[in-house]
Design an enzyme around this catalytic site. Structure first.
Site, PDB file in Angstrom:
ATOM      1  N   TYR A   1      -2.418   0.696  10.310  1.00 18.43           N
ATOM      2  CA  TYR A   1      -2.340   0.268   8.907  1.00 18.43           C
ATOM      3  C   TYR A   1      -1.046   0.743   8.257  1.00 18.43           C
ATOM      4  O   TYR A   1      -0.339  -0.042   7.603  1.00 18.43           O
ATOM      5  CB  TYR A   1      -3.547   0.815   8.138  1.00 18.43           C
TER       6      TYR A   1
ATOM      7  N   SER B   1       0.844  -1.194   0.000  1.00 19.08           N
ATOM      8  CA  SER B   1       0.000   0.000   0.000  1.00 19.08           C
ATOM      9  C   SER B   1       0.875   1.239   0.000  1.00 19.08           C
ATOM     10  O   SER B   1       1.972   1.242   0.571  1.00 19.08           O
ATOM     11  CB  SER B   1      -0.891   0.011   1.245  1.00 19.08           C
TER      12      SER B   1
END
Length: 249
Positions: A153, A140
């Site tokens: 995250y 990501s």
């Protein structure tokens, strides 16, 4: 010119986090390319439904349990005679909350899935993959960019990217890479939008790419045509990559 996926025919591929989103689309893409596919997720019902649609092997498994992941790899070996590809896709984004308010148990669970889960997949697969076998981590842009409310995250994805780089360094006989898909139209994005935290939650739905795009990229990354990216990260924000994979829309 269409991407040549013929080298995937007969390959044994294991996809984690396969019950929905990118994982489910990846299962479909690999099956369509002629691979023999196993799929890991906690939701056994969703796996059974996907198995009926695709013929892929459902393996109910909690990625946070190393013994269960090792058993899944062993099942792939028994069923298909070996393992050629591991796609480390399983991931969650909750808790979405400022660090001063985040639930510690939820934070720990996120790390168990997003970071330790990647390690568990690598640890189980690396000893059995043949020379030229492939491991792909679904990464990501959050690995590089701090975002409000995404402390868990962002840090887990940064850790997973470093883990992938270490694996590539330690195992040069394997094809190890990361895929950064950008924002994808999945249930995770619905949760992000509902949170109202940070600019990503404000994006229009039309800004997100469809989940079959990263699925097609994952299949391509398992072919010799992607060898220039070994040890690196493929980004679907890169227009060169999009053109190469004929991703438009």
């Amino acid at each position: 010119m269409a991407i040549d996926l013929s080298s995937l025919r007969g390959k044994s591929v294991l996809v984690t986090g396969a019950s929905r989103g990118i994982g489910a689309e990846a299962v479909r893409a690999f099956v369509a390319a002629g691979a023999r596919v196993g799929m890991i997720a906690r939701d056994s019902g969703a796996l059974q439904t996907l198995a009926q649609d695709t013929g892929a092997l459902p393996i109910a498994c909690d990625i946070t349990d190393f013994a269960a992941v090792a058993q899944a790899v062993a099942q792939m070996q028994r069923q298909f005679g070996g393992l050629d590809v591991l796609v480390n896709n399983a991931g969650v984004i909750d808790p979405i909350a400022p660090l001063a308010q985040a639930d510690p148990e939820e934070f720990g669970r996120l790390i168990d899935i997003n970071l330790k889960g990647v390690f568990h997949g690598m640890r189980a697969a690396m000893p059995v993959l043949p020379d030229g076998g492939t491991i792909i981590t679904v990464g990501s842009g959050a690995a590089y960019n701090p975002l409000d409310g995404w402390g868990g995250y962002c840090s887990s994805k940064a850790g997973a990217w470093m883990l992938t780089r270490v694996a590539a360094k330690e195992a040069p006989h394997l094809r190890i890479m990361s895929l950064s898909p950008g924002t994808v139209a999945t249930d995770m994005q619905r949760n992000i939008r509902a949170s109202g935290i940070n600019p990503v939650s404000q994006l229009e739905w039309s800004a997100h790419i469809p989940p079959d795009w990263p699925a097609r990229a994952l299949a391509w990354m398992c072919t010799p045509d992607a060898d220039d990216w070994l040890g690196q990260e493929v980004s679907l924000r890169d227009e060169i990559i999009r053109k190469r994979l004929e991703l438009t829309g």
